[in-house]
Design an enzyme around this catalytic site. Structure first.
Site, PDB file in Angstrom:
ATOM      1  N   ARG A  34      21.002  51.123  66.976  1.00 33.42           N
ATOM      2  CA  ARG A  34      20.020  52.219  66.943  1.00 33.42           C
ATOM      3  C   ARG A  34      20.633  53.604  66.719  1.00 33.42           C
ATOM      4  O   ARG A  34      19.915  54.607  66.845  1.00 33.42           O
ATOM      5  CB  ARG A  34      19.228  52.261  68.263  1.00 33.42           C
ATOM      6  CG  ARG A  34      18.646  50.947  68.739  1.00 33.42           C
ATOM      7  CD  ARG A  34      17.648  50.377  67.785  1.00 33.42           C
ATOM      8  NE  ARG A  34      16.863  49.286  68.377  1.00 33.42           N
ATOM      9  CZ  ARG A  34      16.208  48.384  67.681  1.00 33.42           C
ATOM     10  NH1 ARG A  34      16.239  48.404  66.350  1.00 33.42           N
ATOM     11  NH2 ARG A  34      15.514  47.435  68.281  1.00 33.42           N
ATOM     12  N   ASP A  63      17.977  43.661  57.464  1.00 32.66           N
ATOM     13  CA  ASP A  63      17.365  43.092  58.663  1.00 32.66           C
ATOM     14  C   ASP A  63      16.325  44.031  59.264  1.00 32.66           C
ATOM     15  O   ASP A  63      16.527  45.237  59.348  1.00 32.66           O
ATOM     16  CB  ASP A  63      18.411  42.756  59.720  1.00 32.66           C
ATOM     17  CG  ASP A  63      17.799  41.941  60.840  1.00 32.66           C
ATOM     18  OD1 ASP A  63      17.343  40.819  60.571  1.00 32.66           O
ATOM     19  OD2 ASP A  63      17.731  42.451  61.969  1.00 32.66           O
ATOM     20  N   HIS A 115      18.314  34.539  62.342  1.00 33.84           N
ATOM     21  CA  HIS A 115      17.361  34.087  63.373  1.00 33.84           C
ATOM     22  C   HIS A 115      16.338  33.035  62.910  1.00 33.84           C
ATOM     23  O   HIS A 115      15.143  33.295  62.827  1.00 33.84           O
ATOM     24  CB  HIS A 115      16.646  35.282  64.011  1.00 33.84           C
ATOM     25  CG  HIS A 115      16.235  36.395  63.099  1.00 33.84           C
ATOM     26  ND1 HIS A 115      15.483  36.218  61.949  1.00 33.84           N
ATOM     27  CD2 HIS A 115      16.468  37.736  63.194  1.00 33.84           C
ATOM     28  CE1 HIS A 115      15.273  37.379  61.377  1.00 33.84           C
ATOM     29  NE2 HIS A 115      15.863  38.325  62.105  1.00 33.84           N
ATOM     30  N   ASP A 119      20.761  38.939  68.047  1.00 33.62           N
ATOM     31  CA  ASP A 119      19.700  39.854  67.582  1.00 33.62           C
ATOM     32  C   ASP A 119      19.350  40.860  68.678  1.00 33.62           C
ATOM     33  O   ASP A 119      18.175  41.184  68.910  1.00 33.62           O
ATOM     34  CB  ASP A 119      18.460  39.090  67.121  1.00 33.62           C
ATOM     35  CG  ASP A 119      17.479  39.953  66.328  1.00 33.62           C
ATOM     36  OD1 ASP A 119      17.840  41.080  65.952  1.00 33.62           O
ATOM     37  OD2 ASP A 119      16.339  39.505  66.103  1.00 33.62           O
ATOM     38  N   HIS A 168      14.807  48.506  73.201  1.00 31.53           N
ATOM     39  CA  HIS A 168      13.714  49.479  73.086  1.00 31.53           C
ATOM     40  C   HIS A 168      13.554  50.180  74.430  1.00 31.53           C
ATOM     41  O   HIS A 168      14.048  49.721  75.461  1.00 31.53           O
ATOM     42  CB  HIS A 168      12.405  48.792  72.696  1.00 31.53           C
ATOM     43  CG  HIS A 168      12.412  48.193  71.333  1.00 31.53           C
ATOM     44  ND1 HIS A 168      12.416  48.947  70.186  1.00 31.53           N
ATOM     45  CD2 HIS A 168      12.424  46.892  70.928  1.00 31.53           C
ATOM     46  CE1 HIS A 168      12.433  48.144  69.131  1.00 31.53           C
ATOM     47  NE2 HIS A 168      12.442  46.899  69.551  1.00 31.53           N
ATOM     48  N   PHE A 179       8.647  44.910  68.166  1.00 30.78           N
ATOM     49  CA  PHE A 179       9.308  43.607  68.299  1.00 30.78           C
ATOM     50  C   PHE A 179      10.737  43.796  68.793  1.00 30.78           C
ATOM     51  O   PHE A 179      11.410  44.762  68.443  1.00 30.78           O
ATOM     52  CB  PHE A 179       9.350  42.896  66.945  1.00 30.78           C
ATOM     53  CG  PHE A 179       8.017  42.454  66.418  1.00 30.78           C
ATOM     54  CD1 PHE A 179       7.451  41.265  66.834  1.00 30.78           C
ATOM     55  CD2 PHE A 179       7.346  43.231  65.480  1.00 30.78           C
ATOM     56  CE1 PHE A 179       6.231  40.845  66.322  1.00 30.78           C
ATOM     57  CE2 PHE A 179       6.124  42.818  64.956  1.00 30.78           C
ATOM     58  CZ  PHE A 179       5.563  41.620  65.388  1.00 30.78           C
TER      59      PHE A 179
END
Length: 430
Positions: free
Chosen positions: A63, A151, A231, A304, A308, A322
């Protein structure tokens, strides 16, 4: 610093052996039994502990830059170290997207300056991860990109994917695909099926994944390019990858811990900690993923890791983004359920291979093994002591995990990166 790790159960050449490891000048200086401590060495007693190559995770989201309220390079790499990972691959869905040589080089420098572990940088496949122009694959590789991916978004145009595979192959880069056909999403938030109907939320059909995978396998065959599926989530995808490999098509694949451990029927309600993309699928799909991993159809495990903020994830299944965190819970949850559990499905050496040497092979990374003269990237785990996963102990900024509160075995005790002790459990708890 120099270290001597004594009497550990060491994962070495696909077997467990009682062994000492000497770390000098950032490298593994010696492997052997009954090594005598030298004057300058700090001794770690690893009796009854598991000692492994540092885990390798080719799929994380840091991020940074652009969304540092969710994670930073520093916190994300600290989370990786706490999970026993010493090499991670950082996805390019940051702001700005690393889609040219200058931006990739900047990310490589930022990763080196701020990371606790080895951070390998993905370039995007297309400019800004959007439909349109491809990146200059040769240029981004020379700038330090180890692979390419969009991705978070599927490449929607077949011609773009064909050219991307050809360009990546020419540059010697693996293309790692997020497989998602946007025209079939229909606003879905969890897997289409009984649970979505029970909760009254729109579902995501399996064909969102499989329709694009079928296209990409055909294009991989046409170009001869190495295509890596991120994934995997459906039984049909496993079947298609198995058939592709049997036909000699250069396809590899990864599966996440959460898709191995959870199915959609386990979603307890309107809890966004169970919302990820691709979604948790049916129990039949989950079992197919396990079988696909065991028979070699799926090559490796990747987390993965997708942090958040708590505010974002408080908005329920329909309103939240997600993704879940994974770096700090991957090994212990998998070990507890599939190796140490009442009905084991994996051996410990299988699990370690899928989290060390196997992902390294998929991306041609120099990592995942313990060899004299190699970098001392090492993890130490406690397989005997039960611990409870607690969000307030995470190193990641993201606490969005469905595994919080679970009791597990296999907690990381220490992590060394190039001989430097970057995580130690006792220090973290002070």
């Amino acid at each position: 610093m120099a270290y001597l790790l004594k009497n550990g159960q060491v994962y070495l050449e696909h077997q467990l052996v009682t062994c000492d490891i000497r770390i000098q000048n950032g490298k593994i200086a010696a492997l052997g039994t009954d090594l005598t401590p030298l004057a300058d060495e700090t001794v770690f007693d690893c009796t009854a502990k598991l000692v492994t190559p540092g885990l390798v995770d080719p799929h994380v989201h840091l991020r940074d830059p652009g969304q540092t309220d969710k994670e930073t390079i520093a916190t994300g790499s600290a989370a990786a170290a706490r999970g026993g990972f010493t090499t991670i691959g950082a996805m390019p869905n940051v702001i700005p997207v690393p889609d040219d040589a200058t931006k990739v080089a900047d990310m490589v420098q930022r990763n080196t300056e701020n990371g606790l572990v080895h951070i390998l940088q993905f370039s995007s496949i297309t400019k800004n991860r959007e439909a349109g122009d491809l990146v200059d694959f040769q240029a981004v590789k020379q700038a330090g990109a180890f692979a390419v991916s969009n991705d978070g978004s599927g490449v929607q145009d077949a011609a773009t994917m064909l050219k991307a595979l050809a360009g990546a192959a020419e540059a010697g880069l693996t293309l790692a695909a997020h497989v998602e056909e946007d025209s079939l999403k229909f606003g879905g938030v969890i897997n289409a099926g009984p649970k979505a109907e029970e909760l009254g939320v729109p579902g995501i059909i399996n064909a969102v994944e499989t329709s694009q995978l079928a296209r990409d396998i055909a294009l991989s065959e046409a170009t001869g390019a190495h295509y890596h599926m991120c994934h995997v989530s459906t039984a049909a995808s496993v079947r298609m990858i198995r058939q592709a490999k049997a036909a000699g098509i250069p396809v590899t694949a990864e599966v996440t811990p959460h898709h191995l451990l959870l199915s959609d029927e386990m979603i307890p309600g309107n809890d966004a900690n169970y919302k990820m993309n691709p979604p948790l699928r049916s129990e039949a799909d989950r079992q197919a993923l396990i079988e696909g991993l065991c028979d070699g159809t799926i090559d490796c495990i990747a987390t993965d890791h997708a942090p958040h903020t708590a505010l974002e994830k408080a908005k329920g299944l329909c309103g939240s983004p997600f993704g879940i965190t994974g770096s700090e819970t991957a090994f212990d949850t998998l070990y507890t359920t599939f190796v140490q559990g009442a009905q084991p499905r994996f051996t410990l050496t299988q699990l370690l291979n899928w989290m060390t040497a196997a992902p390294a092979r998929c991306f041609n990374i120099d990592a995942g093994t313990l060899l004299p003269g190699a970098a001392a990237d090492i993890a130490v785990f406690d397989l005997k002591t039960p611990t409870t996963i607690k969000a307030d102990e995470f190193a990641s900024k993201g606490h969005n995990s469905p595994f919080v509160g679970q009791t597990v075995y296999g907690q990381t005790i220490a992590t060394f990166v190039s001989g430097k002790l970057v995580y130690r459990k006792d220090d973290a708890q002070k």
